[in-house]
Design an enzyme around this catalytic site. Sequence first.
Site, PDB file in Angstrom:
ATOM      1  N   GLY A  61       1.127  -1.278   0.212  1.00 42.92           N
ATOM      2  CA  GLY A  61      -0.141   0.037  -0.192  1.00 42.92           C
ATOM      3  C   GLY A  61       1.196   0.844   0.349  1.00 42.92           C
ATOM      4  N   ASP A  62       0.206   2.196   0.448  1.00 44.46           N
ATOM      5  CA  ASP A  62       0.623   3.816  -0.414  1.00 44.46           C
ATOM      6  C   ASP A  62       1.962   4.006  -1.175  1.00 44.46           C
ATOM      7  OD1 ASP A  62      -1.150   4.468   1.702  1.00 44.46           O
ATOM      8  OD2 ASP A  62       1.059   3.392   3.261  1.00 44.46           O
ATOM      9  N   GLY A 106       1.799   5.177  -3.950  1.00 48.07           N
ATOM     10  CA  GLY A 106       1.376   6.497  -4.528  1.00 48.07           C
ATOM     11  C   GLY A 106       0.378   5.883  -5.717  1.00 48.07           C
ATOM     12  N   LYS A 107      -0.607   5.967  -5.774  1.00 46.91           N
ATOM     13  CA  LYS A 107      -1.620   4.822  -6.434  1.00 46.91           C
ATOM     14  C   LYS A 107      -2.650   6.816  -6.704  1.00 46.91           C
ATOM     15  CE  LYS A 107      -2.919   2.241  -3.937  1.00 46.91           C
ATOM     16  NZ  LYS A 107      -2.163   2.341  -2.000  1.00 46.91           N
ATOM     17  N   LYS A 163      -1.539   9.576  -6.520  1.00 48.01           N
ATOM     18  CA  LYS A 163      -0.685  10.250  -8.081  1.00 48.01           C
ATOM     19  C   LYS A 163      -1.220   9.776  -9.321  1.00 48.01           C
ATOM     20  CE  LYS A 163       3.463  11.719  -9.459  1.00 48.01           C
ATOM     21  NZ  LYS A 163       4.763  12.542  -9.018  1.00 48.01           N
ATOM     22  N   ALA A 175      -7.557   3.092   3.093  1.00 47.15           N
ATOM     23  CA  ALA A 175      -7.569   3.814   1.743  1.00 47.15           C
ATOM     24  C   ALA A 175      -7.292   5.490   2.349  1.00 47.15           C
ATOM     25  CB  ALA A 175      -7.476   3.920   0.412  1.00 47.15           C
ATOM     26  N   GLY A 176      -6.350   5.768   2.015  1.00 48.97           N
ATOM     27  CA  GLY A 176      -5.349   7.748   1.917  1.00 48.97           C
ATOM     28  C   GLY A 176      -4.898   7.697   0.439  1.00 48.97           C
ATOM     29  N   HIS A 177      -5.218   8.269  -0.234  1.00 45.69           N
ATOM     30  CA  HIS A 177      -4.719   8.309  -1.383  1.00 45.69           C
ATOM     31  C   HIS A 177      -4.462   9.766  -1.734  1.00 45.69           C
ATOM     32  CE1 HIS A 177      -6.214   4.335  -3.161  1.00 45.69           C
ATOM     33  NE2 HIS A 177      -5.577   4.659  -2.298  1.00 45.69           N
ATOM     34  N   ARG A 214     -22.843 -12.764   4.613  1.00 46.28           N
ATOM     35  CA  ARG A 214     -24.959 -12.497   4.009  1.00 46.28           C
ATOM     36  C   ARG A 214     -25.650 -11.906   5.545  1.00 46.28           C
ATOM     37  NH1 ARG A 214     -24.588 -19.013   2.852  1.00 46.28           N
ATOM     38  NH2 ARG A 214     -23.515 -18.472   4.557  1.00 46.28           N
ATOM     39  N   GLN A 238      -4.924   0.118  -1.433  1.00 49.59           N
ATOM     40  CA  GLN A 238      -3.771  -1.504  -0.475  1.00 49.59           C
ATOM     41  C   GLN A 238      -2.719  -1.930  -2.010  1.00 49.59           C
ATOM     42  OE1 GLN A 238      -7.697  -1.801   0.466  1.00 49.59           O
ATOM     43  NE2 GLN A 238      -7.457   0.029   1.430  1.00 49.59           N
ATOM     44  N   THR A 244      -5.053  -6.567   4.373  1.00 48.39           N
ATOM     45  CA  THR A 244      -6.885  -6.215   4.664  1.00 48.39           C
ATOM     46  C   THR A 244      -7.830  -7.455   4.670  1.00 48.39           C
ATOM     47  OG1 THR A 244      -7.634  -4.728   4.425  1.00 48.39           O
ATOM     48  CG2 THR A 244      -6.960  -5.680   2.130  1.00 48.39           C
ATOM     49  N   SER A 288      -1.220   8.255   5.608  1.00 51.12           N
ATOM     50  CA  SER A 288      -2.168   9.587   4.684  1.00 51.12           C
ATOM     51  C   SER A 288      -3.517   8.943   5.678  1.00 51.12           C
ATOM     52  CB  SER A 288      -2.466   9.667   4.021  1.00 51.12           C
ATOM     53  OG  SER A 288      -1.216   8.627   2.676  1.00 51.12           O
ATOM     54  N   THR A 315      -3.605   7.141   8.692  1.00 52.20           N
ATOM     55  CA  THR A 315      -3.666   7.143  10.527  1.00 52.20           C
ATOM     56  C   THR A 315      -2.545   8.138  10.898  1.00 52.20           C
ATOM     57  OG1 THR A 315      -2.170   5.401  10.176  1.00 52.20           O
ATOM     58  CG2 THR A 315      -4.440   4.643  10.483  1.00 52.20           C
TER      59      THR A 315
HETATM   60  P1  GDP Z   1      -1.359   5.805  -2.594  1.00 48.65           P
HETATM   61  O1  GDP Z   1      -2.198   5.270  -0.909  1.00 48.65           O
HETATM   62  O2  GDP Z   1      -1.341   4.230  -2.892  1.00 48.65           O
HETATM   63  O3  GDP Z   1      -2.166   6.656  -3.400  1.00 48.65           O
HETATM   64  O4  GDP Z   1       0.297   6.782  -1.660  1.00 48.65           O
HETATM   65  P2  GDP Z   1      -0.263   7.353  -0.427  1.00 48.65           P
HETATM   66  O5  GDP Z   1      -0.531   8.351  -0.741  1.00 48.65           O
HETATM   67  O6  GDP Z   1      -0.637   7.349   0.829  1.00 48.65           O
HETATM   68  O7  GDP Z   1       1.058   8.092  -0.145  1.00 48.65           O
HETATM   69  C1  GDP Z   1       2.162   8.646  -0.682  1.00 48.65           C
HETATM   70  C2  GDP Z   1       2.962   9.225  -0.790  1.00 48.65           C
HETATM   71  O8  GDP Z   1       3.950   9.659  -1.132  1.00 48.65           O
HETATM   72  C3  GDP Z   1       2.446  10.642  -0.602  1.00 48.65           C
HETATM   73  O9  GDP Z   1       2.181  11.243   0.414  1.00 48.65           O
HETATM   74  C4  GDP Z   1       2.870  11.524  -2.224  1.00 48.65           C
HETATM   75  O10 GDP Z   1       1.595  12.222  -2.015  1.00 48.65           O
HETATM   76  C5  GDP Z   1       3.869  11.304  -1.781  1.00 48.65           C
HETATM   77  N1  GDP Z   1       4.048  11.295  -3.438  1.00 48.65           N
HETATM   78  C6  GDP Z   1       3.861  10.187  -4.306  1.00 48.65           C
HETATM   79  N2  GDP Z   1       4.416  10.177  -5.460  1.00 48.65           N
HETATM   80  C7  GDP Z   1       6.027  10.605  -4.601  1.00 48.65           C
HETATM   81  C8  GDP Z   1       7.572  11.070  -5.563  1.00 48.65           C
HETATM   82  O11 GDP Z   1       7.782  10.912  -6.714  1.00 48.65           O
HETATM   83  N3  GDP Z   1       8.161  11.493  -4.691  1.00 48.65           N
HETATM   84  C9  GDP Z   1       8.020  11.984  -3.480  1.00 48.65           C
HETATM   85  N4  GDP Z   1       8.649  12.330  -2.843  1.00 48.65           N
HETATM   86  N5  GDP Z   1       6.932  11.412  -2.727  1.00 48.65           N
HETATM   87  C10 GDP Z   1       5.637  11.426  -3.660  1.00 48.65           C
HETATM   88  P1  IMO Z   2      -3.203   2.929   0.740  1.00 48.44           P
HETATM   89  O1  IMO Z   2      -5.036   2.412  -0.320  1.00 48.44           O
HETATM   90  C1  IMO Z   2      -1.342   0.966   3.615  1.00 48.44           C
HETATM   91  C2  IMO Z   2      -2.982  -2.374   6.629  1.00 48.44           C
HETATM   92  C3  IMO Z   2      -3.093  -1.782   7.936  1.00 48.44           C
HETATM   93  C4  IMO Z   2      -2.938  -2.690   8.408  1.00 48.44           C
HETATM   94  C5  IMO Z   2      -3.625  -3.741   7.231  1.00 48.44           C
HETATM   95  C6  IMO Z   2      -4.775  -4.481   7.791  1.00 48.44           C
HETATM   96  O2  IMO Z   2      -3.879   4.074   1.116  1.00 48.44           O
HETATM   97  O3  IMO Z   2      -2.518   1.824   0.173  1.00 48.44           O
HETATM   98  P2  IMO Z   2      -7.156  -2.569   7.749  1.00 48.44           P
HETATM   99  O4  IMO Z   2      -7.745  -1.042   7.635  1.00 48.44           O
HETATM  100  O5  IMO Z   2      -7.835  -2.749   6.347  1.00 48.44           O
HETATM  101  O6  IMO Z   2      -7.970  -3.794   8.104  1.00 48.44           O
HETATM  102  O7  IMO Z   2      -5.392  -3.065   8.417  1.00 48.44           O
HETATM  103  O8  IMO Z   2      -3.617  -3.351   6.123  1.00 48.44           O
HETATM  104  N1  IMO Z   2      -3.510  -1.281   5.501  1.00 48.44           N
HETATM  105  C7  IMO Z   2      -2.764  -0.203   4.510  1.00 48.44           C
HETATM  106  N2  IMO Z   2      -1.144   0.210   4.617  1.00 48.44           N
HETATM  107  N3  IMO Z   2      -2.001   1.678   3.054  1.00 48.44           N
HETATM  108  C8  IMO Z   2      -3.550   0.655   2.643  1.00 48.44           C
HETATM  109  O9  IMO Z   2      -4.177   1.982   1.513  1.00 48.44           O
HETATM  110  C9  IMO Z   2      -3.412   0.325   3.871  1.00 48.44           C
HETATM  111  N4  IMO Z   2      -4.791  -0.248   4.526  1.00 48.44           N
HETATM  112  C10 IMO Z   2      -5.026  -1.181   4.982  1.00 48.44           C
HETATM  113  O10 IMO Z   2      -1.815  -0.796   8.164  1.00 48.44           O
HETATM  114  O11 IMO Z   2      -1.482  -3.605   8.186  1.00 48.44           O
HETATM  115 MG    MG Z   3      -1.988   5.563   0.865  1.00 48.45          MG
END
Ligand code: GDP
Ligand code: IMO
Ligand code: MG
Length: 422
Positions: free
Chosen positions: A13-14, A16-17, A19, A40-42, A144, A223, A238, A298, A300
Site C-alpha cells: 500500500g501507499d 502513490g496510486k 497521484k 485507504a488514503g490516496h 450474508r 491497499q 486487509t 495518510s 492514520t
Molecule cells: P497511495 O495510498 O498509493 O495513493 O499513496 P499515499 O498517498 O498513501 O502515499 C504516497 C505518498 O507519497 C503521498 O504523500 C504522496 O504525496 C507522496 N508521493 C507520491 N509520489 C511521490 C514521489 O514521486 N516523490 C515523493 N517525494 N513523494 C511522492
Molecule cells: P492505501 O490504499 C497501507 C494495512 C493496515 C494494516 C492492514 C489491515 O492508502 O494504499 P485494515 O484497516 O484493512 O483492517 O488494515 O492493512 N492497510 C494499509 N496500509 N495503505 C493502505 O491503503 C492500507 N489499508 C490498510 O495498516 O496493516
Molecule cells: Mg495510502
Amino acid sequence: MNKADVLLGLQWGDEGKGKIVDVLTPSYDIIARFQGGPNAGHTLEFNGIKHVLHTIPSGIFHPTAINVVGNGVVIDPVIFKKEIDALKALGVDVTTKLVISKRAHLILPTHRLIDAASEAAKGKNKIGSTLKGIGPTYMDKTGRNGLRVGDIETNEFREKYNTLVDKHKQLLSFYNYDYNLAELEPAWFAAIESLKELQFIDTEHYINNAVMSGKRVLAEGAQGSLLDVDFGSYPFVTSSNTICAGACNGLGIAPNRIGNVIGIFKAYCTRVGSGPFPTELDNEVGEKIRQIGREFGSTTGRSRRTGWLDIPALKYAIMINGVTELMMMKADVLSDFENIEICTHYNYNGQVIDYLPYNIDPQYLKPITTTVKGWHCDLTKINHKDQLPAELRDYVTFIEKATSTPITIVSVGPDRSQTIKM
Ligand code: GDP
Ligand code: IMO
Ligand code: MG
C-alpha cells in the site's frame, strides 16, 4: 474488444496510486474504485494543494471524468460525508461526477467497535488495522448479514440495521468491550441522509455499457498486492482482494474485458501495521528513508516501516496481477544515498531462492541484496527522461530486466507535474 484498464499497488500500500490516477485521468472517461474503503488514503498534489481521498476515486478533481464507487467497496457514511463536504468546499460537483453502487456494503458504527475490540483482544498479535471497521464489514458481507447502499432506499432499512446491530452487541459483549453506541448513531444516520443526494446506481451495468461503447475506464486499486487477503502475508493483510481479479469482482467486469494492468511501486518498500517485511531497515538508514520520504500514514498518521526494494516480492505481485507496465514512485527519496541495495533473492531455510514463498517470517527467510551506486542529484525539477542521471537509468533497467516488465513512468516528487514518461 474494448477493455478496462486496472491500476494497483504492488507492495504493502501507499505506493502513490492516488497521484498516478490523478495524472492519468485526462486519458479516461471513468475512474472506478473496486475494493477497500476508508482504510485507504490516496494523496494528490497539484497547484500547491494536497488532497487525501479515502473512499472517493482519485479522478474526482478532473472536469469531466465520472467517478464510480463499485460494489466491492465498503463505505463508512460518516467518513464519506466528510470527504464530500471537503470536495464541495473546493467547488467539486459531486452530484454529477460521482456515482455509488447499490451493492456496496455499509460500515456501521458497530463494525468499527468490533474492529477495535478484536484488535485489543489480539494484544501483541494485532494486525495493526486502521480500525475503520473494514474486516468486520467484509465478514458480514461474506457471512450474508451485511447492509448495502441499496437498502437505504427500502422501507426495511431501519429494521435490517437493528437486526445487524443486535448481533454486533452480542459480539461486543463476548469481547467484554465498553462502548457508547448512542453517541455514534446520530452522526451515522445523518450521514446516511446526506448520502441520498448522490446517485445510487447499478454500477456493473453502467461500467459494462461504458466499456462496450468505447469509453475508457480505469479501475483504481486500494491497499497493495502484499495486503491481499489470499496472496498477502496472511493474517497481516486487509480483508479484500486487492489484486487485479478484485477489479472483476468489485466492479462486475469480466476477466476478458481487462486490458492494461498498471502496477505502481516505490523505488524502495514501506509497510504500515504489523506483519513480516523481509527487507525492513530497522536502523538509521530506514529512518533516513522515512524522514526524506515523509513516510507517515495518510489515513492514520502512523510511522511507516521502511526497507529496500524487494524484487522477488515485486515479481510475485506482477505474476498474480498480470502487470503489463510498471510505474516507479518516489525515486527522488533515494537521491541522498551513496549506495542503494536491492533484494534479488532470499535465503529460505538455508536455500537460495528467487521467488516469494508461503512463509516470509524472518525466522525462515532472510533477504539477499546486491548493491548499486546511488545517483546523488536532485531529481525533483527534472521534466524529461533524458535529464535523468545514468545511475537512475541503470536502476530502472535493472528492475525492468529482473521483472521482464517495462517501467513507463518514473515519479520524482508528489506533484502532478513531477512525473517523467519513460
Ligand atoms: P497511495 O495510498 O498509493 O495513493 O499513496 P499515499 O498517498 O498513501 O502515499 C504516497 C505518498 O507519497 C503521498 O504523500 C504522496 O504525496 C507522496 N508521493 C507520491 N509520489 C511521490 C514521489 O514521486 N516523490 C515523493 N517525494 N513523494 C511522492
Ligand atoms: P492505501 O490504499 C497501507 C494495512 C493496515 C494494516 C492492514 C489491515 O492508502 O494504499 P485494515 O484497516 O484493512 O483492517 O488494515 O492493512 N492497510 C494499509 N496500509 N495503505 C493502505 O491503503 C492500507 N489499508 C490498510 O495498516 O496493516
Ligand atoms: Mg495510502
